[in-house]
Design a protein around this motif. Structure first.
Motif, mmCIF file in Angstrom:
data_model
loop_
_atom_site.group_PDB
_atom_site.id
_atom_site.type_symbol
_atom_site.label_atom_id
_atom_site.label_comp_id
_atom_site.label_asym_id
_atom_site.label_seq_id
_atom_site.Cartn_x
_atom_site.Cartn_y
_atom_site.Cartn_z
ATOM 1 N N PHE A 158 18.233 -7.922 42.263
ATOM 2 C CA PHE A 158 19.065 -7.922 41.063
ATOM 3 C C PHE A 158 18.849 -9.195 40.261
ATOM 4 N N PHE A 159 18.704 -10.325 40.950
ATOM 5 C CA PHE A 159 18.477 -11.550 40.184
ATOM 6 C C PHE A 159 17.076 -11.584 39.599
ATOM 7 N N VAL A 160 16.085 -11.073 40.328
ATOM 8 C CA VAL A 160 14.737 -11.006 39.750
ATOM 9 C C VAL A 160 14.756 -10.149 38.480
ATOM 10 N N LEU A 161 15.556 -9.082 38.502
ATOM 11 C CA LEU A 161 15.717 -8.250 37.305
ATOM 12 C C LEU A 161 16.322 -9.067 36.163
ATOM 13 N N LEU A 162 17.364 -9.847 36.455
ATOM 14 C CA LEU A 162 17.982 -10.681 35.421
ATOM 15 C C LEU A 162 16.986 -11.711 34.883
ATOM 16 N N GLY A 258 32.368 -2.635 46.887
ATOM 17 C CA GLY A 258 31.080 -2.608 47.562
ATOM 18 C C GLY A 258 29.922 -2.789 46.602
ATOM 19 N N VAL A 259 30.021 -2.192 45.428
ATOM 20 C CA VAL A 259 28.975 -2.355 44.413
ATOM 21 C C VAL A 259 28.884 -3.823 43.985
ATOM 22 N N LEU A 260 30.040 -4.444 43.740
ATOM 23 C CA LEU A 260 30.044 -5.845 43.318
ATOM 24 C C LEU A 260 29.476 -6.751 44.400
ATOM 25 N N LEU A 261 29.894 -6.522 45.642
ATOM 26 C CA LEU A 261 29.378 -7.335 46.741
ATOM 27 C C LEU A 261 27.900 -7.054 46.984
ATOM 28 N N GLY A 262 27.482 -5.800 46.800
ATOM 29 C CA GLY A 262 26.066 -5.476 46.925
ATOM 30 C C GLY A 262 25.223 -6.190 45.886
ATOM 31 N N LEU A 263 25.735 -6.269 44.663
ATOM 32 C CA LEU A 263 25.027 -7.018 43.628
ATOM 33 C C LEU A 263 24.964 -8.503 43.977
ATOM 34 N N ALA A 264 26.038 -9.031 44.561
ATOM 35 C CA ALA A 264 26.034 -10.437 44.977
ATOM 36 C C ALA A 264 24.984 -10.677 46.057
ATOM 37 N N GLY A 297 34.024 1.656 55.940
ATOM 38 C CA GLY A 297 32.919 2.567 55.666
ATOM 39 C C GLY A 297 32.706 2.786 54.179
ATOM 40 N N TRP A 298 33.815 2.950 53.432
ATOM 41 C CA TRP A 298 33.690 3.094 51.981
ATOM 42 C C TRP A 298 33.046 1.847 51.377
ATOM 43 N N LEU A 299 33.485 0.683 51.843
ATOM 44 C CA LEU A 299 32.944 -0.573 51.328
ATOM 45 C C LEU A 299 31.453 -0.684 51.660
ATOM 46 N N ALA A 300 31.102 -0.408 52.918
ATOM 47 C CA ALA A 300 29.695 -0.497 53.322
ATOM 48 C C ALA A 300 28.832 0.476 52.541
ATOM 49 N N GLY A 301 29.377 1.661 52.249
ATOM 50 C CA GLY A 301 28.623 2.626 51.463
ATOM 51 C C GLY A 301 28.289 2.098 50.081
ATOM 52 N N GLY A 302 29.263 1.426 49.437
ATOM 53 C CA GLY A 302 29.007 0.843 48.124
ATOM 54 C C GLY A 302 27.953 -0.255 48.178
ATOM 55 N N VAL A 303 28.012 -1.088 49.226
ATOM 56 C CA VAL A 303 27.032 -2.175 49.369
ATOM 57 C C VAL A 303 25.627 -1.610 49.564
ATOM 58 N N LEU A 307 22.236 -1.870 47.098
ATOM 59 C CA LEU A 307 20.982 -2.494 47.506
ATOM 60 C C LEU A 307 19.814 -1.523 47.383
ATOM 61 N N VAL A 308 20.045 -0.267 47.741
ATOM 62 C CA VAL A 308 18.983 0.734 47.626
ATOM 63 C C VAL A 308 18.613 0.959 46.167
#
Length: 496
Positions: A158-162, A258-264, A297-303, A307-308
């Motif tokens: 994500f940072f390489v994209l930025l 999870g999405v926010l933490l995955g982006l982090a 599990g919901w949180l891990a799914g978002g992370v 990443l994928v």
């Protein structure tokens, strides 16, 4: 009734507060001047000794402005370590201190040039996880620190994209640097928006949490002026944790967090150590293994989904893990394990041997870190289970839940920073932010505020790390500190 963690000696005196505000402002102005006279400009040659820094063009003026400015800024921040007069005052002062640094060239490090070159490499078809910026043909490679010119990128996709977008939209090196700083400032602003909610949830006064986390010299000099990607990762991390603290047990909120933490994580891998504690914050109601698996599990799914998606969208995969392993190429005493290894090597040299202890001690430290992370998580889990159902009306009990999880995450980050093979000053901003919103007792803030104050004086405006010039004495002092802390911990445990 006073707020939790209130300043023992009463409100901050207006004169003392005003003195701190304008002393810090004078400090950042001097640092900005030092940056323009001798900061990390693209054509600034590398400094190999303090003598070179003194003999460089404007050398005495640069060192003088840096020294006086740093002392003023660190002293002003330290003087109000118990808390600013109010949350609004803390925000206004921190913002005032950041304004001059927005107009400064890169300060305290040349990493932003690495970001730009890695973004250039990706946009021109090279894989920044396989080749260094020189091999990729980046036209700005001479601006990158020599040690990082041939190493792959250790940052997430994500940072390489930025960074790639900054290069494409910036149209050149200067434009890319400006946009990377905009991204860093956005991360700091996001963190600033999240701090009050996290502090209130944990029962910590905003006036103290905001002051410690935002007015810290490391934030202005390194995250803003240095445009480090830690700012983006930290903002996403705090946003994700705030969603969890406010909406635990809600599937949509958990996936969003999870999405926010995955982006982090897709910015910096260090966020991985926070995820187990984030799973604890996701639980609503009583803490049982079933509840943890359900909400976590919901949180891990978002992370994982994030990443994928970022890996596939950029076409970079998980190759950045290889780059993380290369971050230890630098050997400096600011990393406690590295310092201990260096001292063992020095002792071996006196005995006519070459122990090569640094890699061994680093490996032992990583093993200790793995065990320590498990212990910290288990302690948080057992503490939360003892708290029971926080739906009771007791305010203190309701605040205890987020405080336990945030403190656990902060301690996990602190352990990771201290036991990692390499330490740079801006790494300290990660545990600082979480511990600032999770530590109620003001006296306990000193143990993590003092190291941040010391870390603020370790780099010159052009990015030269003073640890390079104090390798032997610094390693000996750091090793002595490690031994002293270990002895104190053993004595305290026996006393208990």
């Amino acid at each position: 009734m006073s707020e939790p963690g209130a300043v023992p000696d009463g409100p901050v005196r207006p004169v003392a507060a005003a003195l701190a505000r304008y002393a810090g402002l004078a400090g950042v102005v001097l640092l900005t001047v030092a940056g323009w006279l001798g900061g990390a400009l693209p054509d600034t040659p590398a400094v190999t000794s303090l003598g070179d820094a003194w003999r460089a063009p404007h050398g005495p003026a640069v060192l003088g402005c840096w020294l006086v400015g740093t002392v003023l800024l660190v002293g002003a921040w330290w003087s109000l370590r118990w808390g600013a007069p109010s949350g609004r005052w803390a925000y206004l002062t921190a913002g005032l201190w950041l304004l001059p640094l927005l107009a400064a060239p890169p300060l305290g490090s040349r990493d932003v040039y690495s970001y730009a070159c890695q973004g250039w490499s990706w946009t021109h078809g090279a894989d920044p996880y396989r080749v260094g910026v020189v091999a990729a043909g980046c036209p700005w490679a001479d601006s990158v620190s020599p040690i990082w010119r041939d190493t792959p990128a250790p940052y997430g996709p994500f940072f390489v994209l930025l960074a790639g977008l900054a290069v494409l939209l910036g149209g050149g090196l200067v434009g890319a640097i400006v946009l990377l700083r905009v991204a860093a400032v956005t991360g700091v602003l996001l963190a600033a928006l999240c701090l009050p909610g996290l502090a209130r949830a944990a029962g910590v006064p905003t006036r103290r949490a905001a002051w410690l986390a935002l007015a810290c010299p490391l934030v202005g000099v390194h995250l803003v002026a240095g445009a480090h990607n830690d700012a983006v990762g930290l903002g996403l991390l705090l946003f994700g944790l705030l969603v969890l603290v406010r909406r635990p047990g809600r599937p949509r909120a958990l996936v969003t967090a999870g999405v926010l933490l995955g982006l982090a994580v897709a910015v910096k891998a260090v966020v991985v150590v926070v995820l187990p504690f984030a799973a604890l914050a996701a639980v609503l109601g009583r803490y049982t293994w079933r509840a943890l698996l359900r909400d976590g599990g919901w949180l891990a799914g978002g992370v994982l989904a994030t990443l994928v998606v970022t890996s596939l969208a950029t076409g970079l995969g998980l190759g950045w893990v290889r780059g993380v392993a290369r971050s230890g190429d630098s050997e400096q005493w600011t990393s406690p394990p590295t310092a201990v290894g260096l001292v063992v090597d020095y002792a071996g040299a006196l005995a006519g041997r070459e122990p090569q202890a640094v890699p061994v001690v680093r490996a032992v430290a990583l093993a200790v870190l793995a065990v320590l992370l498990v212990v910290l998580w288990w302690r948080a889990w057992t503490a939360l289970r003892r708290l029971g159902d926080v739906r009771q009306r007791a305010v203190g009990l309701a605040a205890a839940r987020p405080r336990v999880t945030l403190a656990g995450a902060g301690l996990a980050l602190a352990a990771t920073v201290l036991l990692a093979p390499v330490f740079h000053p801006w790494y300290a901003t990660w545990p600082l932010a979480l511990l600032a919103v999770a530590t109620v007792e003001v006296a306990r803030t000193v143990w993590f505020v003092a190291p941040c104050a010391v870390a603020s004086v370790l780099t010159l405006p052009d990015g030269t790390n003073l640890a390079r010039f104090t390798k032997a004495p610094g390693a000996i002092l750091m090793t002595a500190l490690v031994v002293a802390v270990g002895v104190a911990a053993i004595r305290a445990r026996r006393a208990r």
